[in-house]
Design a protein around this motif. Structure first.
Motif, PDB file in Angstrom:
ATOM      1  N   GLU A 417      -2.015   7.160  -8.812  1.00 14.66           N
ATOM      2  CA  GLU A 417      -2.961   7.817  -9.037  1.00 14.66           C
ATOM      3  C   GLU A 417      -3.872   8.527  -7.707  1.00 14.66           C
ATOM      4  OE1 GLU A 417      -5.052   6.236 -12.283  1.00 14.66           O
ATOM      5  OE2 GLU A 417      -3.567   6.740 -13.778  1.00 14.66           O
ATOM      6  N   GLU A 418      -4.518   9.102  -7.625  1.00 14.53           N
ATOM      7  CA  GLU A 418      -5.441   9.225  -6.463  1.00 14.53           C
ATOM      8  C   GLU A 418      -5.962   8.159  -5.543  1.00 14.53           C
ATOM      9  OE1 GLU A 418      -7.273  13.045  -5.342  1.00 14.53           O
ATOM     10  OE2 GLU A 418      -9.115  11.602  -3.880  1.00 14.53           O
ATOM     11  N   GLY A 419      -6.288   7.470  -5.353  1.00 10.63           N
ATOM     12  CA  GLY A 419      -7.409   6.445  -4.938  1.00 10.63           C
ATOM     13  C   GLY A 419      -6.343   4.901  -5.330  1.00 10.63           C
ATOM     14  N   ASP A 420      -4.712   4.829  -6.312  1.00 12.43           N
ATOM     15  CA  ASP A 420      -4.848   3.949  -6.852  1.00 12.43           C
ATOM     16  C   ASP A 420      -4.247   2.692  -5.353  1.00 12.43           C
ATOM     17  OD1 ASP A 420      -2.167   4.331  -7.313  1.00 12.43           O
ATOM     18  OD2 ASP A 420      -2.377   4.445  -8.761  1.00 12.43           O
ATOM     19  N   ALA A 421      -3.823   1.662  -5.970  1.00 12.98           N
ATOM     20  CA  ALA A 421      -3.098   0.764  -5.053  1.00 12.98           C
ATOM     21  C   ALA A 421      -1.879   1.340  -4.440  1.00 12.98           C
ATOM     22  CB  ALA A 421      -3.134  -0.811  -5.620  1.00 12.98           C
ATOM     23  N   THR A 422      -1.137   2.261  -5.977  1.00 11.23           N
ATOM     24  CA  THR A 422      -0.032   2.788  -4.603  1.00 11.23           C
ATOM     25  C   THR A 422      -0.432   4.031  -3.926  1.00 11.23           C
ATOM     26  OG1 THR A 422       1.272   2.521  -7.050  1.00 11.23           O
ATOM     27  CG2 THR A 422       2.297   3.434  -5.136  1.00 11.23           C
ATOM     28  N   TRP A 423      -1.073   4.412  -3.998  1.00  6.22           N
ATOM     29  CA  TRP A 423      -1.364   5.582  -3.242  1.00  6.22           C
ATOM     30  C   TRP A 423      -2.090   4.966  -2.197  1.00  6.22           C
ATOM     31  CZ3 TRP A 423      -5.783   7.283  -0.662  1.00  6.22           C
ATOM     32  CH2 TRP A 423      -5.174   8.384  -0.452  1.00  6.22           C
ATOM     33  N   GLN A 424      -2.919   4.176  -2.236  1.00 10.93           N
ATOM     34  CA  GLN A 424      -3.155   3.411  -0.423  1.00 10.93           C
ATOM     35  C   GLN A 424      -1.251   2.975  -0.234  1.00 10.93           C
ATOM     36  OE1 GLN A 424      -6.307   3.011  -0.083  1.00 10.93           O
ATOM     37  NE2 GLN A 424      -7.337   3.261  -1.887  1.00 10.93           N
ATOM     38  N   VAL A 425      -1.192   2.467  -0.495  1.00 11.62           N
ATOM     39  CA  VAL A 425       0.109   1.987   0.032  1.00 11.62           C
ATOM     40  C   VAL A 425       0.732   3.150   0.988  1.00 11.62           C
ATOM     41  CG1 VAL A 425       3.005   1.604   0.185  1.00 11.62           C
ATOM     42  CG2 VAL A 425       1.033   0.209  -0.997  1.00 11.62           C
ATOM     43  N   LEU A 426       1.297   4.500   0.226  1.00 13.44           N
ATOM     44  CA  LEU A 426       1.585   6.012   0.832  1.00 13.44           C
ATOM     45  C   LEU A 426       0.093   6.244   1.677  1.00 13.44           C
ATOM     46  CD1 LEU A 426       2.411   7.840  -2.329  1.00 13.44           C
ATOM     47  CD2 LEU A 426       3.854   6.484  -1.268  1.00 13.44           C
ATOM     48  N   GLU A 427      -0.950   5.889   1.892  1.00 15.58           N
ATOM     49  CA  GLU A 427      -1.666   6.326   2.655  1.00 15.58           C
ATOM     50  C   GLU A 427      -1.452   5.344   4.502  1.00 15.58           C
ATOM     51  OE1 GLU A 427      -5.230   7.127   5.942  1.00 15.58           O
ATOM     52  OE2 GLU A 427      -4.545   5.016   4.326  1.00 15.58           O
ATOM     53  N   ALA A 428      -1.630   4.333   4.245  1.00 15.69           N
ATOM     54  CA  ALA A 428      -1.222   3.677   4.670  1.00 15.69           C
ATOM     55  C   ALA A 428       0.483   3.867   5.293  1.00 15.69           C
ATOM     56  CB  ALA A 428      -0.377   2.459   4.426  1.00 15.69           C
TER      57      ALA A 428
END
Length: 448
Positions: A417-428
């Motif tokens: 989901e946008e902004g969730d922990a996995t999304w944060q991993v993808l952003e990193a």
């Protein structure tokens, strides 16, 4: 391997209009009046179409038109950029290796594997399988995710994860993918991603001195490690390209707690901690647990009525967090704790007692705005420190703590989901595209 085809870009369409018919033979001679009348008619029609267009572009649409247009725009935004607003992820593509079940799914026979504090290795894998960034064409991938569950082997002696097999299990997975695919060998694994979600990350040991002595396995030193361990000073167990991630806390367990204890209820516990607090911190191995911090908390504040301290385990302890103003988050063997996530998610101000800890996703969470940091040497002054916070900026901290985006950034969901922990991993990971073989090769071909 089948060639990967991308859909052609939409070129749009146009309409070709013929306002006047062509004549196959010369028209008969017209009078002067008729010629002027023709040009006057042409001019009038032109002015009419121009003014209609101008008015429609400047007048606001009716309510029904506006509603239809906004819903259409919202749907388009949801479908196209739900996972990648403003192109934040840079069209990231990840290939997920399909490994034999002995490396991952076989471990799920024990339900704890997907729910304990180290279960981010399972959660990230699951979320990537249905993610929009997943590609089934490895030649189109920026990164390669290697799904090996190393924290799911629970000891029959104490019930805690036993990770003595971690190095050999990961080494075996690498041998497998390097023999069946060309992608590991071409970069020596620098564009490959692993999860090390236990105490000291890629060092694969629960005791720091042993973890440091063992160090990070040579076969992982070029890769990217997603790990819960992180400190702000030089440490052998983070001497690798890494992303600090939060420990796993079940979103469903938090939802269940919030149904019974809503975050806006009156908080009747001022300072809370439940967990291991040794009366004599030096254990049989001669090591001091929690650097004696938890022992000092118990000795100093056990009789203080403002502090609700419990040493026994209790399954429903999240309800106590939801009732508390301050939640103590001291280090254990490692600097981090699942209490960091639980406190934020349940609206309790985390009091972080762990010198030099590097916290997950600082830009998204904004830890300095929603937590209190107390040095390990000042743990005896906790009462006075928290009284001062309560008298000055507690309401401001609580208000910012209640912002959903901060909570969302620390939770792993079954689907990204946008902004969730996995999304944060993808952003990193999108910030590490210099390690993508595909991008580097493309840039090299452009430059040459």
């Amino acid at each position: 391997m089948a060639e990967h085809h991308r859909p052609p870009k939409n070129r749009g369409f146009y309409l070709k209009m013929k306002l006047l018919p062509k004549h196959t033979r010369p028209p008969p001679e017209k009078s002067c009046f008729f010629r002027y009348y023709k040009w006057l008619l042409w001019l009038s029609l032109s002015l009419y179409f121009f003014s209609s267009c101008f008015i429609s572009n400047n007048n606001p649409p009716s309510n029904s038109d506006s509603s239809h247009k906004s819903q259409s725009t919202l749907l388009q935004s949801t479908n196209i950029t739900a996972l990648n607003p403003s192109g934040v992820l840079n069209d990231l593509k990840i290939f997920v290796y399909d490994l034999p079940p002995k490396y991952n799914s076989d471990w799920l026979s024990n339900k704890r594997c997907s729910n304990h504090l180290f279960a981010s290795e399972v959660a990230i894998h699951r979320a990537l399988l249905t993610s929009e960034v997943r590609t089934f064409d490895p030649y189109d991938a920026d990164f390669f995710f290697v799904p090996v569950y190393v924290s799911c082997n629970f000891s029959t002696v104490n019930g805690f994860p036993a990770i003595g097999h971690a190095r050999s299990l990961i080494s075996s997975a690498i041998q497998l993918i390097s023999s069946q695919y060309p992608f590991w060998n071409r970069t020596h694994g620098s564009d490959h991603v692993f999860v090390a979600s236990h105490d000291f990350g890629a060092c694969f040991h629960t005791l720091e001195d042993v973890a440091i002595a063992d160090g990070i396995p040579e076969f992982l030193k070029r890769s990217i490690i997603l790990q819960t361990f992180g400190v702000e000073y030089k440490h052998p167990c983070q001497d690798v390209d890494n992303v600090v991630i939060p420990p796993y806390v079940s979103p469903q367990s938090l939802r269940n707690t919030l149904e019974k204890e809503p975050v806006n209820r009156r908080r009747d516990i001022w300072v809370f901690f439940r967990g291991k607090m040794e009366l004599h911190p030096k254990n049989v191995s001669g090591r001091y647990y929690s650097k004696q911090v938890r022992t000092e908390i118990w000795r100093k504040f056990n009789s203080d009525r403002r502090f609700y301290l419990q040493r026994q385990r209790y399954e429903g302890y999240q309800s106590e967090i939801a009732r508390s103003v301050f939640c103590l988050c001291p280090l254990g063997w490692a600097p981090w704790s699942p209490r960091l996530v639980e406190s934020v998610a349940l609206g309790c101000v985390p009091v972080i007692i762990s010198d030099g800890i590097r916290l997950p996703f600082p830009r998204a969470v904004g830890w300095e705005e929603i937590s209190v940091r107390v040095a390990e040497k000042d743990v005896g002054k906790l009462g006075r420190i928290l009284e001062e916070v309560a008298a000055t900026n507690l309401s401001q901290i609580q208000r910012k703590l209640g912002e959903g985006r901060r909570r969302r950034a620390l939770l792993f969901n079954d689907e990204v989901e946008e902004g969730d922990a996995t999304w944060q991993v993808l952003e990193a990971l999108s910030q590490k595209l210099h390690k993508s073989y595909k991008r580097v090769k493309h840039q090299w071909s452009v430059d040459t």
